[in-house]
Design a protein around this motif. Structure first.
Motif, short mmCIF file in Angstrom:
data_model
loop_
_atom_site.label_atom_id
_atom_site.label_comp_id
_atom_site.label_asym_id
_atom_site.label_seq_id
_atom_site.Cartn_x
_atom_site.Cartn_y
_atom_site.Cartn_z
N ARG A 76 0.90 -1.33 -0.13
CA ARG A 76 0.04 -0.04 0.00
C ARG A 76 0.77 1.36 0.05
NH1 ARG A 76 -5.27 1.83 3.43
NH2 ARG A 76 -4.76 4.13 3.45
N LEU A 77 0.68 2.14 -1.09
CA LEU A 77 1.34 3.35 -0.89
C LEU A 77 0.04 4.55 -0.62
CD1 LEU A 77 2.79 1.45 -2.96
CD2 LEU A 77 3.60 3.45 -4.13
N ASP A 78 0.45 5.26 0.34
CA ASP A 78 -0.32 6.31 1.05
C ASP A 78 0.48 7.78 0.56
OD1 ASP A 78 -2.21 5.20 2.65
OD2 ASP A 78 -0.55 4.81 3.91
N LEU A 79 -0.46 8.36 -0.76
CA LEU A 79 0.29 9.46 -1.47
C LEU A 79 -0.69 10.61 -1.35
CD1 LEU A 79 0.64 7.17 -4.68
CD2 LEU A 79 2.64 7.70 -2.79
N PRO A 80 0.13 11.95 -1.17
CA PRO A 80 -0.51 12.97 -1.32
C PRO A 80 -1.06 13.22 -2.83
CG PRO A 80 1.42 13.48 -1.00
CD PRO A 80 1.49 12.10 -1.00
N PRO A 81 -2.05 14.06 -3.24
CA PRO A 81 -2.46 14.19 -4.63
C PRO A 81 -1.30 14.81 -5.40
CG PRO A 81 -3.51 15.86 -3.06
CD PRO A 81 -2.87 14.88 -2.28
N GLN A 96 6.69 1.61 -17.80
CA GLN A 96 6.42 2.94 -17.09
C GLN A 96 4.82 2.92 -17.13
OE1 GLN A 96 7.64 6.38 -18.89
NE2 GLN A 96 7.88 7.42 -16.98
N LEU A 97 4.46 3.66 -16.01
CA LEU A 97 3.02 4.13 -15.98
C LEU A 97 3.02 5.38 -14.91
CD1 LEU A 97 -0.02 3.39 -16.26
CD2 LEU A 97 0.06 2.38 -14.14
N ILE A 98 2.49 6.36 -15.68
CA ILE A 98 2.19 7.58 -15.06
C ILE A 98 0.74 7.80 -14.66
CG2 ILE A 98 2.46 10.30 -15.12
CD1 ILE A 98 4.62 9.53 -17.21
N ILE A 99 0.71 8.09 -13.26
CA ILE A 99 -0.74 8.20 -12.59
C ILE A 99 -0.69 9.35 -11.97
CG2 ILE A 99 -1.09 5.54 -12.46
CD1 ILE A 99 -0.61 6.25 -9.41
N THR A 100 -2.13 9.70 -11.76
CA THR A 100 -2.38 11.24 -10.84
C THR A 100 -3.61 10.60 -9.87
OG1 THR A 100 -1.89 12.90 -12.67
CG2 THR A 100 -3.26 13.39 -10.83
#
Length: 145
Positions: A76-81, A96-100
């Motif tokens: 699990r990765l807890d990430l800010p926006p 590679q995969l770029i996500i937002t």
């Protein structure tokens, strides 16, 4: 007598409904599944079952390693926006995969082999992702403040 019988049937029906959650609630309910922390997004990266001799799939975020996945494991990765550059590494190649991500959302990615030397990350539905997390073993948590 009929009123009593009707009331008894209604009571039994209601108690039966409450004793076992529906499949929809098991997939989407938050009672037994951790959701994103306030102001953060929860990103789960999972790997389905794999042969015992299958190579580890390493995952990095913005060129920093976050962990590796063997069969039936997850992190699990807890990430800010923000946008993030994720990579899955096979034995000699990476994809590679770029996500937002946005605050409050919980998303799932599947790490899987691609060919013989590469690995990839693909999106999973909420239902599929939660099912794999429940079946697997956690191998790490990453917090990016």
């Amino acid at each position: 007598m009929m009123k009593f019988l009707g009331a008894a049937l209604l009571a039994l029906s209601l108690s039966a409904c409450q004793s076992s959650p529906s499949p929809w609630y098991q997939a989407y309910g938050t009672n037994s599944f951790p959701v994103a922390k306030d102001g953060m997004a929860a990103l789960y990266i999972v790997r389905d079952a794999a042969p015992a001799d299958a190579p580890n799939i390493l995952v990095s975020m913005s060129r920093h390693p976050v962990g590796g996945l063997t069969g039936s494991t997850w992190m699990r990765l807890d990430l800010p926006p923000n946008p993030y550059d994720l990579r899955a590494f096979g034995s000699s190649e990476s994809t590679q995969l770029i996500i937002t991500v946005v605050p409050g959302e919980t998303r799932f990615l599947l790490a899987q082999p691609k060919g013989t030397t590469d690995a990839e990350l693909t999106w999973l539905s909420q239902e599929e992702g939660r099912e794999l997390v429940r079946k697997g073993t956690q191998v790490g948590t990453y917090y990016n403040p």
